[in-house]
Design an enzyme around this catalytic site. Structure first.
Site, PDB file in Angstrom:
ATOM      1  N   SER A   1     -17.123  22.455 -68.305  1.00  0.00           N
ATOM      2  CA  SER A   1     -17.353  23.545 -67.365  1.00  0.00           C
ATOM      3  C   SER A   1     -18.398  24.475 -67.957  1.00  0.00           C
ATOM      4  O   SER A   1     -18.646  24.459 -69.170  1.00  0.00           O
ATOM      5  CB  SER A   1     -16.061  24.311 -67.062  1.00  0.00           C
ATOM      6  OG  SER A   1     -15.610  24.986 -68.216  1.00  0.00           O
TER       7      SER A   1
ATOM      8  N   ARG B   1      -4.935  14.842 -72.249  1.00  0.00           N
ATOM      9  CA  ARG B   1      -4.481  16.219 -72.491  1.00  0.00           C
ATOM     10  C   ARG B   1      -3.692  16.240 -73.796  1.00  0.00           C
ATOM     11  O   ARG B   1      -2.595  15.701 -73.872  1.00  0.00           O
ATOM     12  CB  ARG B   1      -3.621  16.721 -71.327  1.00  0.00           C
ATOM     13  CG  ARG B   1      -3.437  18.230 -71.338  1.00  0.00           C
ATOM     14  CD  ARG B   1      -2.633  18.705 -70.137  1.00  0.00           C
ATOM     15  NE  ARG B   1      -3.288  18.425 -68.882  1.00  0.00           N
ATOM     16  CZ  ARG B   1      -4.274  19.137 -68.364  1.00  0.00           C
ATOM     17  NH1 ARG B   1      -4.747  20.168 -69.033  1.00  0.00           N
ATOM     18  NH2 ARG B   1      -4.811  18.821 -67.209  1.00  0.00           N
TER      19      ARG B   1
ATOM     20  N   GLU C   1     -11.907  16.236 -65.232  1.00  0.00           N
ATOM     21  CA  GLU C   1     -12.812  17.282 -65.712  1.00  0.00           C
ATOM     22  C   GLU C   1     -13.195  17.018 -67.158  1.00  0.00           C
ATOM     23  O   GLU C   1     -12.341  16.787 -68.021  1.00  0.00           O
ATOM     24  CB  GLU C   1     -12.140  18.653 -65.605  1.00  0.00           C
ATOM     25  CG  GLU C   1     -13.044  19.797 -66.036  1.00  0.00           C
ATOM     26  CD  GLU C   1     -12.304  21.119 -66.108  1.00  0.00           C
ATOM     27  OE1 GLU C   1     -12.883  22.060 -66.683  1.00  0.00           O
ATOM     28  OE2 GLU C   1     -11.165  21.217 -65.628  1.00  0.00           O
TER      29      GLU C   1
END
Length: 535
Positions: free
Chosen positions: A445, A370, A442
């Site tokens: 998407s 991140r 993740e």
């Protein structure tokens, strides 16, 4: 993951309000009396004062869950409350073409959708304001009719006393109309702010609930079995001299990084390989501006202002750094009508992305997982409404194909209602196994936003109308079908930092070296192995 967004009075710059076109309505044959109009003025002023005094009255902008990997595991941000509203200062920058008729006709379904999404949008207030708007528009039209009637009476020969009376009556009507039109603008502004909080409707197959309610659609591959102690990407990068987080923290702050040596080639290789693969599917490649106007950011569903924003705003301007190429790509066709034959429009865009990652902390977010700045390849489609579900499937299949070719183990999820951002009708996430972090993370998407963004961006198309071709005689205009809003979809093809995490951790060897996946080797000068550097 959905970020509920509001704006506070202290964060909004003074905006110049452009003229707002009024909605058309029929004119009643019976005219309101001056006394009735005065009563209506008093009632509306009371409503405006009540709204301004209401300390719990919220004026959110839009809601949007960040679509790429960097937005996962974000807490829902609380709405910001405005103590009071000065309508002369707080003005909307733009007007969304919200389908209020549909909201009224499907009130129960909309209310259930708000509950399932954990939305704080005030549906009852939206309906109340809309009904008041329709009533006020009707009164404005009636008053205009009466003013025009007075003006017509003065065109012929009129006795001096009668002319003076008509002049006074016209003056009074003009003053009342001016006041009502001002009130109409204020009410329109209030309705827009409230209605823009209402999220998109949801696909009937989306599971109801939060992230834990998401359903696994597909699992591809199996986790690699290691016969030696596993290292995470941070340790591997340090030993192989691939990153420098410390120097980046001194230069730029925490959550920035330098890539070095083979990591630089790995980033470039991932970008070029991804672009080449997606272009084979008929996508047009783009590089985009990395600064966008705040209104474009808002129209795409992001929050450019406020304490919990994920967007970097440029102080003293109406511009922001983009958090995804979805924003500038969505803006390419803003306020335009596309030809039916031009659809679908498929873009694959490379950009750098910037996100504040407010509230992100902990061991699970360390290293490259991140960060505030990263490279990303984004897919974006504009299509006809009846085709968006099909293209949504195509986007997730492209993502699955890309990650399968890289030899990753991952699962595809149909995300729950509580994890959808406001624009998303349905969203599929892909989570890949990251052995060094000992969890799934993740990496992409894919979202179908139907007409949520296009109504805000003003992107329409004119359908071909073979059943009603119109009069084709010479000199006669062709009868064209009315324009409709396109559907928009977006999907992450490659979020570089998280892909580097996956590749380093999954392809590490016992001696600390890392194998380069075969598809990337031609894009990295033929390098097959990332090795330790000679001192």
């Amino acid at each position: 993951m959905g970020l509920q967004c509001c704006f506070g009075g202290t964060t909004i710059q003074t905006l110049k309000l452009a003229s707002i076109p009024y909605m058309t309505c029929s004119t009643s044959s019976s005219l309101r009396s001056s006394a009735a109009i005065s009563r209506r003025l008093t009632l509306f002023k009371t409503l405006s004062a009540s709204l301004s005094r209401n300390s719990t009255h919220r004026f959110p902008f839009l809601i949007r869950a960040l679509s790429s990997a960097a937005a996962s595991a974000q807490p829902v941000a609380d709405s910001t409350t405005i103590a009071s509203v000065d309508y002369s200062v707080v003005k909307p920058q733009w007007k969304a073409a919200i389908d209020f008729k549909s909201i009224l006709e499907n009130k129960s379904a909309v209310a259930a959708n708000l509950k399932n999404r954990n939305s704080t949008a005030n549906l009852e207030l939206v309906i109340e304001l809309y009904e008041k708007l329709l009533q006020l528009q009707k009164e404005v039209e009636e008053l205009r009719y009466e003013r025009n009637a007075v003006a017509n009476k003065m065109k012929g020969k009129v006795e001096p006393l009668e002319r003076q009376r008509l002049i006074e009556e016209g003056k009074n009507l003009k003053e009342k109309l001016f006041t009502l039109e001002e009130d109409l603008i204020k009410l329109t502004d209030s309705l827009q702010r409230e209605a823009q909080c209402i999220p998109n409707m949801t696909h009937p197959d989306v599971p109801i609930g939060g992230e834990d309610s998401s359903i696994i659609r597909k699992t591809i591959g199996v986790p690699r079995e290691f016969t030696f102690p596993i290292k995470d990407h941070v340790q591997l990068g340090k030993e192989l001299d691939l990153f420098d987080f410390d120097a980046a923290a001194e230069v730029s702050g925490s959550k920035f990084y330098y890539l070095k040596n083979e990591a630089v080639l790995l980033e470039m290789g991932l970008i070029n390989w991804t672009l080449s693969e997606v272009m084979k599917r008929g996508f047009t490649p783009l590089t985009t501006p990395e600064i966008a106007r705040s209104l474009v950011v808002e129209k795409c569903g992001f929050q450019p202002r406020g304490d919990n924003t994920q967007v970097y705003s440029i102080e003293g301007s109406d511009q922001c750094l983009i958090g995804t190429a979805e924003i500038p790509v969505g803006g390419i066709h803003m306020d335009s009508i596309l030809a039916d034959s031009a659809l679908p429009l498929k873009y694959v865009a490379f950009s750098h992305c910037f996100r504040t990652e407010a509230g992100a902390a902990g061991a699970a977010t360390r290293g490259l997982y991140r960060v505030h700045q990263f490279s990303k390849v984004e897919m974006f489609i504009l299509c006809r409404p009846e085709e968006s579900n099909t293209y949504h499937q195509e986007l997730i299949e492209i993502e699955e194909d890309l990650f399968s070719k890289l030899g990753l183990h991952f699962k595809t999820l149909d995300m729950g209602t509580g994890d959808l951002g406001a624009p998303a009708y349905r969203k599929f996430d892909i989570e890949a196994w990251m052995p060094g972090l000992d969890r799934y993370g993740e990496i992409s998407s894919a979202s179908n936003c139907t007409d949520y963004q296009s109504r805000r961006l003003g992107i329409r198309f004119r359908p071909e109308n073979p059943t009603n071709p119109g009069n084709t005689k010479k000199g006669k205009a062709r009868n064209l079908a009315p324009p409709e809003f396109v559907h928009t979809l977006n999907a992450t093809a490659c979020a570089v930092p998280r892909m580097i995490v996956c590749l380093l951790e999954n392809y590490q060897q016992e001696d600390g070296t890392v194998i380069v996946p075969e598809p990337l080797r031609p894009f990295m000068g033929g390098i097959k192995l990332i090795t330790h550097k000679s001192k």
